[in-house]
Motif scaffolding. Structure first.
Motif, PDB file in Angstrom:
ATOM      1  N   SER A   1     -47.260 -22.024-103.980  1.00  0.00           N
ATOM      2  CA  SER A   1     -47.211 -20.606-103.602  1.00  0.00           C
ATOM      3  C   SER A   1     -48.629 -20.138-103.288  1.00  0.00           C
ATOM      4  O   SER A   1     -49.553 -20.369-104.070  1.00  0.00           O
TER       5      SER A   1
ATOM      6  N   GLN B   1     -57.543 -19.617-102.992  1.00  0.00           N
ATOM      7  CA  GLN B   1     -57.004 -20.337-104.152  1.00  0.00           C
ATOM      8  C   GLN B   1     -56.427 -21.706-103.804  1.00  0.00           C
ATOM      9  O   GLN B   1     -56.369 -22.593-104.654  1.00  0.00           O
TER      10      GLN B   1
ATOM     11  N   SER C   1     -58.690 -24.876-104.517  1.00  0.00           N
ATOM     12  CA  SER C   1     -58.832 -25.220-105.934  1.00  0.00           C
ATOM     13  C   SER C   1     -57.573 -25.905-106.466  1.00  0.00           C
ATOM     14  O   SER C   1     -57.650 -26.892-107.211  1.00  0.00           O
ATOM     15  N   ILE C   2     -56.428 -25.388-106.084  1.00  0.00           N
ATOM     16  CA  ILE C   2     -55.162 -25.995-106.522  1.00  0.00           C
ATOM     17  C   ILE C   2     -55.076 -27.417-105.964  1.00  0.00           C
ATOM     18  O   ILE C   2     -54.712 -28.365-106.670  1.00  0.00           O
TER      19      ILE C   2
ATOM     20  N   GLU D   1     -64.524 -18.404-104.612  1.00  0.00           N
ATOM     21  CA  GLU D   1     -63.840 -19.551-105.217  1.00  0.00           C
ATOM     22  C   GLU D   1     -63.906 -20.786-104.319  1.00  0.00           C
ATOM     23  O   GLU D   1     -63.822 -21.916-104.805  1.00  0.00           O
TER      24      GLU D   1
ATOM     25  N   GLU E   1     -66.798 -22.627-105.423  1.00  0.00           N
ATOM     26  CA  GLU E   1     -66.510 -23.297-106.695  1.00  0.00           C
ATOM     27  C   GLU E   1     -65.722 -24.583-106.465  1.00  0.00           C
ATOM     28  O   GLU E   1     -65.928 -25.587-107.153  1.00  0.00           O
ATOM     29  N   ALA E   2     -64.814 -24.539-105.498  1.00  0.00           N
ATOM     30  CA  ALA E   2     -63.929 -25.687-105.258  1.00  0.00           C
ATOM     31  C   ALA E   2     -64.609 -26.789-104.441  1.00  0.00           C
ATOM     32  O   ALA E   2     -64.467 -27.968-104.755  1.00  0.00           O
TER      33      ALA E   2
ATOM     34  N   GLN F   1     -62.646 -19.066-111.840  1.00  0.00           N
ATOM     35  CA  GLN F   1     -61.511 -18.925-110.914  1.00  0.00           C
ATOM     36  C   GLN F   1     -60.986 -20.301-110.533  1.00  0.00           C
ATOM     37  O   GLN F   1     -59.788 -20.572-110.548  1.00  0.00           O
ATOM     38  N   HIS F   2     -61.935 -21.184-110.214  1.00  0.00           N
ATOM     39  CA  HIS F   2     -61.559 -22.555-109.864  1.00  0.00           C
ATOM     40  C   HIS F   2     -60.938 -23.259-111.064  1.00  0.00           C
ATOM     41  O   HIS F   2     -59.985 -24.035-110.912  1.00  0.00           O
TER      42      HIS F   2
ATOM     43  N   ASP G   1     -57.198 -22.393-111.140  1.00  0.00           N
ATOM     44  CA  ASP G   1     -56.418 -22.983-110.044  1.00  0.00           C
ATOM     45  C   ASP G   1     -56.441 -24.511-110.098  1.00  0.00           C
ATOM     46  O   ASP G   1     -55.461 -25.163-109.723  1.00  0.00           O
TER      47      ASP G   1
ATOM     48  N   GLU H   1     -56.517 -12.796-111.634  1.00  0.00           N
ATOM     49  CA  GLU H   1     -55.664 -12.863-110.444  1.00  0.00           C
ATOM     50  C   GLU H   1     -55.187 -14.291-110.179  1.00  0.00           C
ATOM     51  O   GLU H   1     -54.059 -14.501-109.730  1.00  0.00           O
ATOM     52  N   GLN H   2     -56.036 -15.268-110.491  1.00  0.00           N
ATOM     53  CA  GLN H   2     -55.604 -16.668-110.357  1.00  0.00           C
ATOM     54  C   GLN H   2     -54.508 -16.974-111.390  1.00  0.00           C
ATOM     55  O   GLN H   2     -53.544 -17.679-111.085  1.00  0.00           O
TER      56      GLN H   2
ATOM     57  N   ASN I   1     -51.413 -15.085-109.945  1.00  0.00           N
ATOM     58  CA  ASN I   1     -50.834 -15.538-108.680  1.00  0.00           C
ATOM     59  C   ASN I   1     -50.525 -17.028-108.617  1.00  0.00           C
ATOM     60  O   ASN I   1     -49.653 -17.439-107.844  1.00  0.00           O
ATOM     61  N   ALA I   2     -51.223 -17.841-109.381  1.00  0.00           N
ATOM     62  CA  ALA I   2     -50.919 -19.283-109.357  1.00  0.00           C
ATOM     63  C   ALA I   2     -50.118 -19.679-110.600  1.00  0.00           C
ATOM     64  O   ALA I   2     -48.962 -20.085-110.506  1.00  0.00           O
TER      65      ALA I   2
END
Lengths: 247, 316
Positions: A104, A110, A113-114, A144, A147-148, B58-59, B62, B88-89, B92-93
């Motif tokens: 999602s 985001q 990172s996922i 982010e 970061e990733a 944040q990372h 996620d 928010e992460q 939302n995740a």
């Protein structure tokens, strides 16, 4: 494959005639990117370590993803014309409740990172699956992302391929006016990513870029130059996201 | 597992190491606070399943979400305060995809007494509680951690926020006999004049307040609300009916925390006069936690005084 992407583009424009509230500019810029990924590369499997994962981190381009999932037979074709209505499975942004949607998304920054988490787990467990992530160029603003991308290099994620849909626009206008991003390929490269530039509307250019990415031992990012709103002349190459009134 | 007399963070670090033996899919993820959270103990034992993502909260969230979506069993552990920048992460995740990610917030409440307001997380329960699918558990001491953490990691699927302190951890529940169950409140002391609901190390003040109240002829029931979400509506309603007055005590803001959660239940089940004790502003630096409890009016004598005030206000 060109005929598939042309068909998808035409289909999306027809859907847009029914539903005005779609992010058409951002959707049409990544039609070829998603077509190439979903018809040639993304391997489906029920095993999370052997399947390939596709994360549409620029989730507002969901209509393009849905159109291709319908072509793949994962969601009913008729559903496309009900997109975003109260009784439709197709949400405004990708949701894992929809068949074929792996992650999602909808909140920018985001997805990568996922994907780094998924790719790390696959490597840890010795799986062969790859992770493909489609991002926007505007999305590069998110902290982010930094970061990733720095972490992906530490993990040596050769199974991670990012495609940046470089359409030159973000919500409020041209990226060069809001926050320039011409330096992004240099930054990713300096950090330790393999960087490839290609034409994001050319199927052969995309295939050649992805084929090179597949054999890299480092994580790879492909900056795919695209045109926002490609194929819909009322909005093509502008910051206009949708056609409000069809004449 | 043997109960060790250590700090809360040490207890969590040791337990995770033990769980790592049992669970091959357990992964610990931290954000450059491996040493401070004691997560590094797991890293020494299982280097392949320990990930330090750097100062990137944040990372962190996620990344853990990615591991969970692909089939792993991640625990994201960092300071409670800085996990909140990834709200928010988490929403939302982790929450939206209902992923099996356990989030351990350490140094919560006043426990990071020296670092002051920037580090003292007094809003995290409120923030986590609003997220659909998210459970919230606040153990009171090391014994509560030993009761709850293994069950949470092994048997409970889905997102869960686990809030612990740094070092200050008086023995509170060692002598009480109960097993952890998500959504269950524990009546530590029975009583009929007022029910005092609390969790976390501040429960120590509540038990001492009850002793003082008993001297004044007030019999207080003490409820350890370790599971703030899901919440034990049944026990809360029983004790509201039985006692007629409810006081909540928390090392957290009274806006949206444990007290609010209790009030939300009672206002629909059985409204009674209540008093919510906690903070309503930022923390500050102090030499120790007790100085902070004193400064913010949350010591045993202050709790006892508030209870008497509540009882006299309505009995007059």
């Amino acid at each position: 494959m060109e005929s598939i992407s042309s068909y998808v583009r035409e289909l999306l424009i027809n859907i847009h005639k029914n539903e005005v509230n779609l992010h058409m500019g951002s959707t049409l810029s990544c039609v070829e990117i998603l077509t190439v990924l979903l018809t040639k590369y993304v391997k489906r499997s029920s095993n999370p370590l052997e399947k390939d994962w596709l994360i549409l981190s620029k989730g507002h381009a969901a209509p393009a993803l849905y159109a291709l999932l319908a072509l793949e037979g994962l969601i009913p074709y008729e559903e496309l014309f009900k997109m975003q209505s109260i009784d439709s499975m197709l949400q405004g942004h990708p949701d894992t409740s929809i068949a074929g949607v792996d992650v999602s998304t909808g909140s920018l920054g985001q997805g990568l990172s996922i994907g780094v988490g998924i790719a790390t787990w696959i490597k840890l467990r010795g799986g062969s699956g790859r992770v493909y992530i489609v991002m926007g160029d505007g999305e590069q603003d998110e902290g982010e992302v930094w970061e990733a991308i720095t972490h992906a290099v530490v993990r040596k994620l050769s199974n991670l391929i990012v495609i940046v849909d470089d359409n030159g626009y973000q919500l409020d206008g041209r990226v060069c006016d809001i926050k320039p991003k011409y330096f992004m390929p240099f930054i990713w490269s300096t950090i330790g990513w393999a960087v490839i530039l290609c034409n994001g509307h050319s199927v052969s250019s995309l295939i050649s870029a992805i084929d090179r990415a597949l054999v890299n031992e480092k994580p790879t990012v492909i900056f795919a130059k695209t045109v926002r709103g490609k194929g819909l002349k009322q909005i093509e190459g502008t910051d206009i996201q949708r056609v409000e009134l069809w004449s | 597992m043997e109960l060790a007399d250590v700090s809360m963070r040490d207890a969590v670090g040791r337990l995770l190491c033990e769980l790592g033996d049992e669970l091959g899919d357990l992964v610990i993820v931290t954000a450059d606070v491996g040493k401070a959270t004691r997560a590094y103990l797991f890293g020494i034992k299982f280097p392949g399943r320990y990930f330090n993502v750097g100062i990137s909260e944040q990372h962190l969230i996620d990344f853990a979400a990615g591991i969970a979506v692909a089939g792993g069993r991640p625990i994201a552990i960092a300071f409670a305060m800085f996990l909140m920048r990834a709200w928010e992460q988490i929403r939302n995740a982790v929450g939206r995809m209902n992923l099996n990610v356990k989030i351990v917030g350490t140094h919560a409440g006043f426990s990071d007494h020296a670092d002051g307001s920037s580090h003292q997380s007094l809003e995290d329960i409120a923030l986590m509680r609003t997220i659909p699918n998210m459970s919230v558990v606040v153990p009171s001491d090391v014994a509560d951690i030993y009761r709850s953490l293994p069950i949470i990691v092994k048997d409970i699927k889905g997102p869960l926020y686990y809030r612990i302190g740094r070092d200050y951890s008086p023995r509170i529940t060692n002598d009480y006999d109960y097993e952890f169950k998500l959504g269950k409140a524990y009546v530590l002391e029975d009583g009929y004049d007022v029910a005092i609901v609390s969790s976390g190390p501040i429960l120590y003040e509540v038990l001492n307040a009850a002793k003082e109240l008993r001297k004044l002829g007030v019999n207080a029931a003490i409820i350890n609300l370790m599971s703030i979400k899901p919440i034990d509506e049944v026990t809360l309603e029983i004790y509201a009916r039985k006692c007629g007055y409810v006081v909540t005590v928390e090392e957290h803001s009274i806006y949206g925390g444990l007290g609010s959660a209790v009030a939300e239940v009672l206002v629909t089940k059985y409204p009674v006069p209540m008093k919510l004790l906690g903070t309503s502003t930022y923390g500050r630096s102090a030499k120790n936690v007790r100085d902070l409890l004193n400064y913010y009016g949350l010591t045993a004598p202050a709790v006892a005084k508030s209870v008497i005030e509540l009882l006299t206000m309505y009995r007059r």
